[in-house]
Design a protein around this motif. Structure first.
Motif: not given
Length: 257
Positions: A75-79, A87-90
């Motif tokens: 989730a940090e990466l998705a932000a 990659l998966p968002q979570e």
């Protein structure tokens, strides 16, 4: 961080090769380690001990606990809003390795008969279930991962020796401010042969079907680690396995000078 690419290329007298150089530039996520004594469970980090749920067993190789390399909260990466992030968002990715370079001759380089010598685990449950694993093999100082998007310039071959020298100077200045090569996504920074070329056959994929999950550089200052002689370790996965979240099929490579 976006580079002032055109200005740098012109500065080094390579305007005539600008398009060729620009076509080779790629985006990636670079990671800066930041020392941190305490981090909330599930925070992206290098070293220390992992935050695991009870459903995930701590991985071993030959009945020896693997070294915990780090964990990435996706989730940090998705932000970051990285374009084309596959990659998966979570969820959280955990990276482990049997780090015994200085202890015996059984060094895990990424050969098929060493498959249990590294591990990538994925978990996407409630972070309230995470607990710091006290029994973990703590080998590296705990550091928070700070992510940023950067343009990188790989080495390419130009037609003349003069242009080759100019390109090397351009490459050095392009990456001047980078203290280490900790990275996710983009192209691996190979120390020996091309990493994707090396691992793709092991996972039944072509080079252009590979994804760099994590690259960890030698970093004595922050992580107290030296991979052989100034080397790097890499975790890769095929796009097919990534789409199916089959992180157990990830492959590993150890390269050094």
């Amino acid at each position: 961080m976006k580079k002032n690419s055109s200005t740098l290329i012109e500065k080094h007298g390579l305007g005539h090769a600008k398009q060729e150089i620009m076509d080779s530039v790629y985006e990636c996520v670079t990671i800066t380690p930041e020392a941190a004594a305490f981090l909330p469970a599930g925070t992206s980090k290098f070293g220390g001990a992992p935050d695991l749920p009870e459903s995930l067993a701590y991985p071993e190789y030959k009945n020896i606990p693997l070294n915990f390399i780090g964990q990435v909260n996706l989730a940090e990466l998705a932000a970051l809003a990285f374009d084309g992030n596959p990659l998966p968002q979570e969820g959280i990715l955990y990276f482990f390795y049997y780090d015994n370079w200085e202890e015996d001759d059984d060094v895990v380089f990424g050969e098929p008969d060493q498959k249990d010598g590294w591990r990538v685990l994925y978990w996407d449950g409630d972070t309230a279930q995470l607990r710091l694993v006290e029994r973990a093999k703590v080998s590296y100082p705990q550091c928070k991962m700070a992510f940023s998007i950067q343009d990188k310039l790989p080495y390419i071959f130009l037609e003349t020796d003069e242009d080759e020298e100019k390109f090397e100077e351009l490459h050095d200045e392009w990456h001047l401010s980078e203290e280490s090569e900790h990275q996710m996504l983009g192209l691996p920074v190979s120390v020996q042969g091309e990493v994707f070329e090396e691992v793709c056959d092991y996972v039944g994929a072509e080079e252009d079907e590979m994804v760099l999950l994590l690259q960890v550089d030698s970093d004595e200052e922050n992580l107290d680690v030296m991979w052989g002689d100034c080397g790097m370790i890499y975790y890769c996965i095929s796009k097919r396995d990534l789409a199916e979240k089959r992180f157990d099929r990830s492959w590993f490579s150890f390269q050094c000078h």
